[in-house]
Design a protein around this motif. Structure first.
Motif, PDB file in Angstrom:
ATOM      1  N   LYS A  99      31.520  66.347  62.047  1.00  0.00           N
ATOM      2  CA  LYS A  99      32.805  67.062  62.073  1.00  0.00           C
ATOM      3  C   LYS A  99      33.782  66.362  63.011  1.00  0.00           C
ATOM      4  N   GLU A 100      33.303  65.973  64.178  1.00  0.00           N
ATOM      5  CA  GLU A 100      34.155  65.262  65.136  1.00  0.00           C
ATOM      6  C   GLU A 100      34.608  63.920  64.580  1.00  0.00           C
ATOM      7  N   ALA A 101      33.712  63.229  63.873  1.00  0.00           N
ATOM      8  CA  ALA A 101      34.069  61.933  63.291  1.00  0.00           C
ATOM      9  C   ALA A 101      35.166  62.093  62.244  1.00  0.00           C
ATOM     10  N   TYR A 102      35.071  63.132  61.421  1.00  0.00           N
ATOM     11  CA  TYR A 102      36.121  63.385  60.429  1.00  0.00           C
ATOM     12  C   TYR A 102      37.463  63.647  61.110  1.00  0.00           C
ATOM     13  N   GLU A 103      37.447  64.458  62.143  1.00  0.00           N
ATOM     14  CA  GLU A 103      38.700  64.790  62.831  1.00  0.00           C
ATOM     15  C   GLU A 103      39.329  63.554  63.459  1.00  0.00           C
ATOM     16  N   ASP A 104      38.495  62.640  63.933  1.00  0.00           N
ATOM     17  CA  ASP A 104      39.009  61.420  64.558  1.00  0.00           C
ATOM     18  C   ASP A 104      39.735  60.524  63.555  1.00  0.00           C
ATOM     19  N   CYS A 105      39.406  60.657  62.269  1.00  0.00           N
ATOM     20  CA  CYS A 105      40.087  59.834  61.266  1.00  0.00           C
ATOM     21  C   CYS A 105      41.085  60.643  60.443  1.00  0.00           C
ATOM     22  N   GLY A 106      41.517  61.786  60.976  1.00  0.00           N
ATOM     23  CA  GLY A 106      42.598  62.537  60.357  1.00  0.00           C
ATOM     24  C   GLY A 106      42.206  63.463  59.235  1.00  0.00           C
TER      25      GLY A 106
ATOM     26  N   LYS B 207      38.086  55.668  41.827  1.00  0.00           N
ATOM     27  CA  LYS B 207      39.205  55.813  42.729  1.00  0.00           C
ATOM     28  C   LYS B 207      39.262  54.613  43.665  1.00  0.00           C
ATOM     29  N   SER B 208      40.459  54.164  43.974  1.00  0.00           N
ATOM     30  CA  SER B 208      40.613  53.083  44.932  1.00  0.00           C
ATOM     31  C   SER B 208      41.307  53.572  46.179  1.00  0.00           C
ATOM     32  N   GLN B 209      41.578  54.913  46.282  1.00  0.00           N
ATOM     33  CA  GLN B 209      42.201  55.445  47.472  1.00  0.00           C
ATOM     34  C   GLN B 209      41.255  55.375  48.649  1.00  0.00           C
ATOM     35  N   TRP B 210      41.819  55.331  49.860  1.00  0.00           N
ATOM     36  CA  TRP B 210      40.994  55.241  51.058  1.00  0.00           C
ATOM     37  C   TRP B 210      40.277  56.542  51.304  1.00  0.00           C
ATOM     38  N   SER B 211      39.033  56.463  51.689  1.00  0.00           N
ATOM     39  CA  SER B 211      38.272  57.636  52.090  1.00  0.00           C
ATOM     40  C   SER B 211      37.427  57.256  53.282  1.00  0.00           C
ATOM     41  N   PRO B 212      37.290  58.142  54.271  1.00  0.00           N
ATOM     42  CA  PRO B 212      36.462  57.806  55.421  1.00  0.00           C
ATOM     43  C   PRO B 212      34.993  57.749  55.082  1.00  0.00           C
ATOM     44  N   GLY B 213      34.563  58.460  54.050  1.00  0.00           N
ATOM     45  CA  GLY B 213      33.141  58.495  53.766  1.00  0.00           C
ATOM     46  C   GLY B 213      32.808  58.234  52.328  1.00  0.00           C
ATOM     47  N   GLY B 214      33.378  58.986  51.430  1.00  0.00           N
ATOM     48  CA  GLY B 214      33.070  58.832  50.022  1.00  0.00           C
ATOM     49  C   GLY B 214      34.325  58.568  49.236  1.00  0.00           C
ATOM     50  N   ASP B 215      34.432  59.151  48.057  1.00  0.00           N
ATOM     51  CA  ASP B 215      35.588  58.979  47.199  1.00  0.00           C
ATOM     52  C   ASP B 215      36.185  60.322  46.870  1.00  0.00           C
ATOM     53  N   VAL B 216      37.384  60.304  46.301  1.00  0.00           N
ATOM     54  CA  VAL B 216      37.933  61.521  45.734  1.00  0.00           C
ATOM     55  C   VAL B 216      36.960  62.022  44.687  1.00  0.00           C
ATOM     56  N   GLU B 217      36.912  63.339  44.504  1.00  0.00           N
ATOM     57  CA  GLU B 217      35.955  63.909  43.549  1.00  0.00           C
ATOM     58  C   GLU B 217      36.115  63.258  42.185  1.00  0.00           C
ATOM     59  N   VAL B 218      35.007  62.678  41.697  1.00  0.00           N
ATOM     60  CA  VAL B 218      35.055  62.023  40.391  1.00  0.00           C
ATOM     61  C   VAL B 218      33.951  62.523  39.482  1.00  0.00           C
ATOM     62  N   THR B 219      33.294  63.610  39.886  1.00  0.00           N
ATOM     63  CA  THR B 219      32.116  64.045  39.156  1.00  0.00           C
ATOM     64  C   THR B 219      32.435  65.153  38.191  1.00  0.00           C
ATOM     65  N   SER B 220      31.537  65.367  37.268  1.00  0.00           N
ATOM     66  CA  SER B 220      31.626  66.512  36.368  1.00  0.00           C
ATOM     67  C   SER B 220      30.316  67.257  36.440  1.00  0.00           C
ATOM     68  N   GLY B 221      30.365  68.490  36.949  1.00  0.00           N
ATOM     69  CA  GLY B 221      29.163  69.286  37.106  1.00  0.00           C
ATOM     70  C   GLY B 221      28.437  69.004  38.397  1.00  0.00           C
ATOM     71  N   ASP B 222      29.012  68.262  39.317  1.00  0.00           N
ATOM     72  CA  ASP B 222      28.350  67.949  40.571  1.00  0.00           C
ATOM     73  C   ASP B 222      29.420  67.516  41.551  1.00  0.00           C
ATOM     74  N   ASP B 223      29.565  68.218  42.670  1.00  0.00           N
ATOM     75  CA  ASP B 223      30.730  67.970  43.500  1.00  0.00           C
ATOM     76  C   ASP B 223      30.452  67.113  44.718  1.00  0.00           C
ATOM     77  N   THR B 224      29.371  66.346  44.682  1.00  0.00           N
ATOM     78  CA  THR B 224      29.124  65.484  45.823  1.00  0.00           C
ATOM     79  C   THR B 224      28.791  64.061  45.435  1.00  0.00           C
ATOM     80  N   GLY B 225      28.980  63.674  44.233  1.00  0.00           N
ATOM     81  CA  GLY B 225      28.712  62.298  43.830  1.00  0.00           C
ATOM     82  C   GLY B 225      28.149  62.262  42.432  1.00  0.00           C
ATOM     83  N   GLY B 226      27.986  61.080  41.902  1.00  0.00           N
ATOM     84  CA  GLY B 226      27.420  60.941  40.577  1.00  0.00           C
ATOM     85  C   GLY B 226      28.496  60.826  39.528  1.00  0.00           C
ATOM     86  N   SER B 227      28.112  60.371  38.352  1.00  0.00           N
ATOM     87  CA  SER B 227      29.069  60.242  37.259  1.00  0.00           C
ATOM     88  C   SER B 227      28.322  60.219  35.939  1.00  0.00           C
TER      89      SER B 227
END
Length: 310
Positions: free
Chosen positions: A136-143, A225-245
């Motif tokens: 949580k602290e790491a996320y806050e440090d990167c906005g 997605k080519s947008q910047w993300s501190p950890g993963g990507d913008v949601e790109v999944t269908s039926g799963d909200d933490t990764g996969g395609s």
């Protein structure tokens, strides 16, 4: 419940897996392997083995998680569980996945990210709460605002024990410090006990509203997605909200079935022609919008515009 100190072999394995993940380059352009987390655990382990054999090929967070699971699968005293994180930055929702690890009496994590603080975590945390608050602290440090963390059930070491991984076992509102403390303590008790009966009973003292009982949500966008993300990507999944395609064949099949179901509606032919040339989505008008939880509003939905490429 107390546990014995971690065996030297386990400590060495954790350190080795973290070194392997640090050796991979992060891929900002999307996953290049099959990262469907609804597959049987045995299939995900096969993907993890394949990825580990090609360390020169860039990967994303879900692929890194599969590598970690493959490399720790036969070490029974290393307990693994998914930590799925949802953050918000400037109205855009981002998702990231790491594998939490517990051995001996310490917590740590396996992960890959372009932000080093959202990658691996050494085995130095006395409690799960400390580990999650460090992210949580790491996320806050990167906005970013870390809104939700979802924990999986313990990931079994024998693939035949459970056909698929229960990635969505309990969800934590990261704006509620009391909930963070209660759920982390109850979850740790279950992790240490680690029996199927215990997991089935749920978490002691955790209200049902905090448990993941809804069916998997359908995403309205699909693509890299080519947008910047501190950890993963913008949601790109269908039926799963933490990764996969979806694979191309599966996406085409789903699109075809959806188009067929619309044939009885007015304007069905036009919809079918439009859908056949678009990324999978429930309706052409939804192609550039999706419903995402608003930061800090307890899951109240807002509409966020995204740009996708296929």
């Amino acid at each position: 419940m107390t546990t014995a100190p971690a065996a030297p072999d386990s400590l060495a394995v954790v350190a080795k897996v973290q070194r392997v993940l640090e050796g991979f380059e992060y891929n900002p352009n999307g996953s290049t392997y099959n990262v469907d987390k609804k597959r049987p655990l045995s299939k995900m382990l096969e993907t993890g083995q394949l990825i580990s054999r090609t360390p020169s090929r860039p990967i994303q967070c879900v692929e890194g998680a599969l590598v970690a699971l493959h490399m720790t699968q036969r070490y029974l005293d290393i307990r693994r569980f998914g930590i799925s994180m949802q953050s918000c930055e400037s109205g855009t929702v981002w998702h990231h996945l790491v594998i939490g690890v517990y051995t001996g009496s310490k917590f740590g994590a396996f992960g890959i990210s372009r932000n080093r603080r959202l990658m691996n975590k050494p085995l130095q945390f006395d409690t799960l709460r400390q580990l999650i608050l460090d992210y949580k602290e790491a996320y806050e440090d990167c906005g970013h605002s870390l809104d939700y963390v979802t924990l999986s059930k313990a990931i079994p070491h024998h693939a035949f024990q459970e056909p698929t991984v229960v990635w969505h076992y309990v969800k934590i509102d990261m704006h509620d410090m009391d909930q963070i403390a209660r759920i982390c303590k109850a979850y740790t008790d279950r992790l240490l006990e680690n029996t199927e009966k215990g997991w089935a009973l749920g978490l002691v003292g955790v209200p049902l509203s905090s448990r993941r009982s809804r069916p998997a949500a359908m995403s309205l966008t699909q693509g890299s997605k080519s947008q910047w993300s501190p950890g993963g990507d913008v949601e790109v999944t269908s039926g799963d909200d933490t990764g996969g395609s979806f694979s191309e064949d599966e996406r085409s099949s789903r699109t075809h079935r959806l188009a067929s179901s619309l044939q009885s509606l007015p304007g069905a032919a036009a919809r079918s022609r439009s859908l056949s040339h678009a990324p999978y989505c429930p309706h052409p008008s939804a192609r550039d919008t999706r419903r995402t939880p608003a930061a800090g509003l307890g899951g109240k939905a807002t509409t966020t515009t995204t740009t996708t490429t296929t």
